[in-house]
Design an enzyme around this catalytic site. Structure first.
Site, short mmCIF file in Angstrom:
data_model
loop_
_atom_site.label_atom_id
_atom_site.label_comp_id
_atom_site.label_asym_id
_atom_site.label_seq_id
_atom_site.Cartn_x
_atom_site.Cartn_y
_atom_site.Cartn_z
N ASP A 10 -1.74 3.81 19.22
CA ASP A 10 -2.63 4.01 20.38
C ASP A 10 -1.79 4.24 21.65
O ASP A 10 -2.11 5.08 22.48
CB ASP A 10 -3.55 2.81 20.54
CG ASP A 10 -4.22 2.44 19.23
OD1 ASP A 10 -5.02 3.24 18.74
OD2 ASP A 10 -3.90 1.38 18.66
N GLY B 67 0.84 -1.21 0.00
CA GLY B 67 0.00 0.00 0.00
C GLY B 67 0.86 1.24 0.00
O GLY B 67 0.49 2.29 0.53
N HIS C 215 -7.08 -3.08 18.09
CA HIS C 215 -6.89 -1.72 17.57
C HIS C 215 -8.24 -1.25 17.03
O HIS C 215 -8.50 -1.25 15.84
CB HIS C 215 -5.83 -1.68 16.47
CG HIS C 215 -5.80 -0.36 15.76
ND1 HIS C 215 -5.36 0.80 16.35
CD2 HIS C 215 -6.19 0.00 14.52
CE1 HIS C 215 -5.50 1.81 15.50
NE2 HIS C 215 -6.00 1.35 14.39
N GLN D 12 -1.61 7.03 1.70
CA GLN D 12 -1.23 8.11 2.62
C GLN D 12 -0.16 7.71 3.62
O GLN D 12 0.81 8.41 3.82
CB GLN D 12 -2.40 8.41 3.52
CG GLN D 12 -3.57 9.09 3.13
CD GLN D 12 -4.07 9.67 4.43
OE1 GLN D 12 -3.64 10.75 4.78
NE2 GLN D 12 -4.90 8.95 5.16
N1 NAD Z 1 -3.13 0.11 13.03
C1 NAD Z 1 -3.16 1.43 13.04
O1 NAD Z 1 -2.78 2.06 14.03
C2 NAD Z 1 -3.64 2.21 11.83
C3 NAD Z 1 -3.61 3.61 11.85
C4 NAD Z 1 -4.04 4.32 10.74
C5 NAD Z 1 -4.52 3.63 9.61
N2 NAD Z 1 -4.55 2.28 9.64
C6 NAD Z 1 -4.99 1.51 8.46
O2 NAD Z 1 -3.92 1.48 7.52
C7 NAD Z 1 -4.44 1.26 6.22
C8 NAD Z 1 -3.83 2.22 5.21
O3 NAD Z 1 -4.23 3.54 5.50
P1 NAD Z 1 -3.95 4.72 4.46
O4 NAD Z 1 -4.47 5.95 5.08
O5 NAD Z 1 -2.54 4.69 3.99
O6 NAD Z 1 -4.92 4.26 3.27
P2 NAD Z 1 -4.84 4.68 1.74
O7 NAD Z 1 -6.16 4.30 1.17
O8 NAD Z 1 -4.31 6.05 1.56
O9 NAD Z 1 -3.73 3.67 1.15
C9 NAD Z 1 -3.91 2.32 1.06
C10 NAD Z 1 -3.11 1.82 -0.13
O10 NAD Z 1 -3.22 0.39 -0.18
C11 NAD Z 1 -3.31 0.02 -1.53
N3 NAD Z 1 -3.85 -1.34 -1.64
C12 NAD Z 1 -5.15 -1.76 -1.63
N4 NAD Z 1 -5.21 -3.08 -1.78
C13 NAD Z 1 -3.93 -3.53 -1.86
C14 NAD Z 1 -3.36 -4.80 -2.04
N5 NAD Z 1 -4.11 -5.89 -2.17
N6 NAD Z 1 -2.01 -4.88 -2.08
C15 NAD Z 1 -1.23 -3.80 -1.97
N7 NAD Z 1 -1.73 -2.54 -1.82
C16 NAD Z 1 -3.06 -2.43 -1.77
C17 NAD Z 1 -4.20 1.10 -2.15
O11 NAD Z 1 -4.07 1.15 -3.57
C18 NAD Z 1 -3.63 2.35 -1.48
O12 NAD Z 1 -2.55 2.90 -2.21
C19 NAD Z 1 -5.96 1.35 6.35
O13 NAD Z 1 -6.47 0.03 6.47
C20 NAD Z 1 -6.13 2.09 7.67
O14 NAD Z 1 -7.38 1.79 8.26
C21 NAD Z 1 -4.12 1.56 10.72
#
Ligand code: NAD
Length: 333
Positions: free
Chosen positions: A160, A12, A188, A16
């Site tokens: 967190d 990913g 989480h 972001q």
């Molecule tokens: N655990 C935590 O503390 C925490 C905190 C913030 C966000 N998150 C999670 O992290 C994830 C990413 O957040 P973000 O803001 O970067 O999202 P985002 O949508 O900006 O980016 C996600 C990326 O993943 C890519 N993607 C989708 N399916 C994929 C696959 N099968 N293989 C590879 N890449 C793939 C998308 O094309 C995109 O570029 C989300 O699931 C969000 O909920 C977790």
């Protein structure tokens, strides 16, 4: 003598968090200022152009520690030889979607990526799942990568943990580095339990004082503090119209850094890890515990006293994880 480069996969990577995370890794925030790295960035076809752009920016930043960049939409190429895998890619919940639909998409993503990593990563590969539902994605990952030791599969609750440190630091008007040993128990999600019962603040005489004693407001600690940490993600979305990214990226670096290089003496951190039954948590769940790390291994901190209030909150978040697990399994059938 210069160290051999470590290969770090970020899935990913065009998203972001990925955009905030890759420069941190390339600057040494994850593995230290003397550790060269090779970045492997994976995303899906619709994001291929954006991924190319991220690679161009990494080249333009001329990072001294960055030895090479692999940017690809091919999971096999992305996973080849990686020592650390930060799984950020996933399917986000969209308006009108049922929980089960989102779960089903992520279960199939994590199933496929687990198999690719199991086959192609370095044998000691450490895995950190960031994408939500992070604990359950990590659980599915573990199921479908049986040859990767369960000790090597974790999920991110450090964000967190850091949020809890930040809230205490603001309340007491002390620097965040003087606060330690908060705990995030469980999932989480908004059922997580941020616990300050064992947390301390550095005192001017060099000793430590309990956070509870210094805050001297059990009502705040048992209500507003907990809900603020639990709902911080939603507060950031409301303010930024985007979910937290730089703090998530920074927490991912903290998680891997402490896991690989060790936690400071007398300090623990929170990590989502495979439950061995500690504190009465059902074995086999990926649950956030307090852990210390040494020589690349985490261990759950044992023997902490758990009061009735904490017990109920720890069990409630475990219950949610059991439900998520059965939902995830129902998506496999
Ligand atoms: N655990 C935590 O503390 C925490 C905190 C913030 C966000 N998150 C999670 O992290 C994830 C990413 O957040 P973000 O803001 O970067 O999202 P985002 O949508 O900006 O980016 C996600 C990326 O993943 C890519 N993607 C989708 N399916 C994929 C696959 N099968 N293989 C590879 N890449 C793939 C998308 O094309 C995109 O570029 C989300 O699931 C969000 O909920 C977790």
């Amino acid at each position: 003598m210069a160290k051999d480069p470590v290969r770090v996969l970020v899935t990913g990577a065009a998203g972001q968090i990925g955009y905030a995370l890759v420069p941190m890794i390339a600057r040494g925030a994850m593995l230290g200022p003397d550790q060269p790295v090779i970045l492997h960035m994976l995303d899906i076809e619709p994001a291929a152009e954006a991924l190319k752009g991220v690679k161009m920016e990494l080249i333009d930043a001329a990072f001294p520690l960055l030895r090479d960049v692999v940017a690809t939409t091919d999971a096999v190429e992305a996973c080849k030889g990686v020592n650390i895998a930060v799984m950020v890619g996933g399917f986000p919940r969209k308006e009108g979607m049922e929980r089960k639909d989102v779960m089903s998409k992520n279960v199939s993503i994590y199933k496929a990526q687990a198999s690719a990593l199991e086959k192609h990563a370095a044998p000691d590969c450490k895995v950190l799942v960031v994408a939500n539902p992070a604990n359950t994605n990590a659980l599915i990952f573990k199921e479908f990568a049986p040859s990767i030791p369960e000790k090597n599969i974790t999920c991110l609750t450090r964000l967190d943990h850091n949020r809890a440190l930040g809230q205490i630091s603001e309340k007491l008007n002390v620097h965040v580095s003087e606060v330690k040993n908060v705990i995030i128990w469980g999932n989480h999600s908004s059922t997580q339990y941020p616990d300050v019962n064992h947390a301390t603040v550095k005192a001017t005489n060099g000793g430590e004082k309990p956070v509870r004693e210094l805050v001297a407001n059990d009502n705040w600690l048992n209500t507003e503090f907990i809900t603020t940490v639990q709902q911080r993600g939603a507060a950031i979305i409301k303010a930024r119209k985007l979910s937290s990214a730089l703090s998530a990226a920074s927490a991912a670096c903290d998680h891997i850094r402490d896991w690989v290089l060790g936690t400071p003496k007398g300090t623990w951190v929170s990590m989502g890890v495979y439950s061995d039954g500690s504190y009465g948590i059902q074995p086999g769940l990926i649950y956030s515990f307090p852990v210390t790390c040494e020589k690349g291994q985490w261990s759950i901190v044992q023997g902490l006293k758990i009061d009735e209030f904490s017990r109920a909150k720890m069990d409630a978040t475990a219950k949610e994880l059991v439900e998520e697990k059965s939902l995830a399994y129902s998506c496999l059938n």
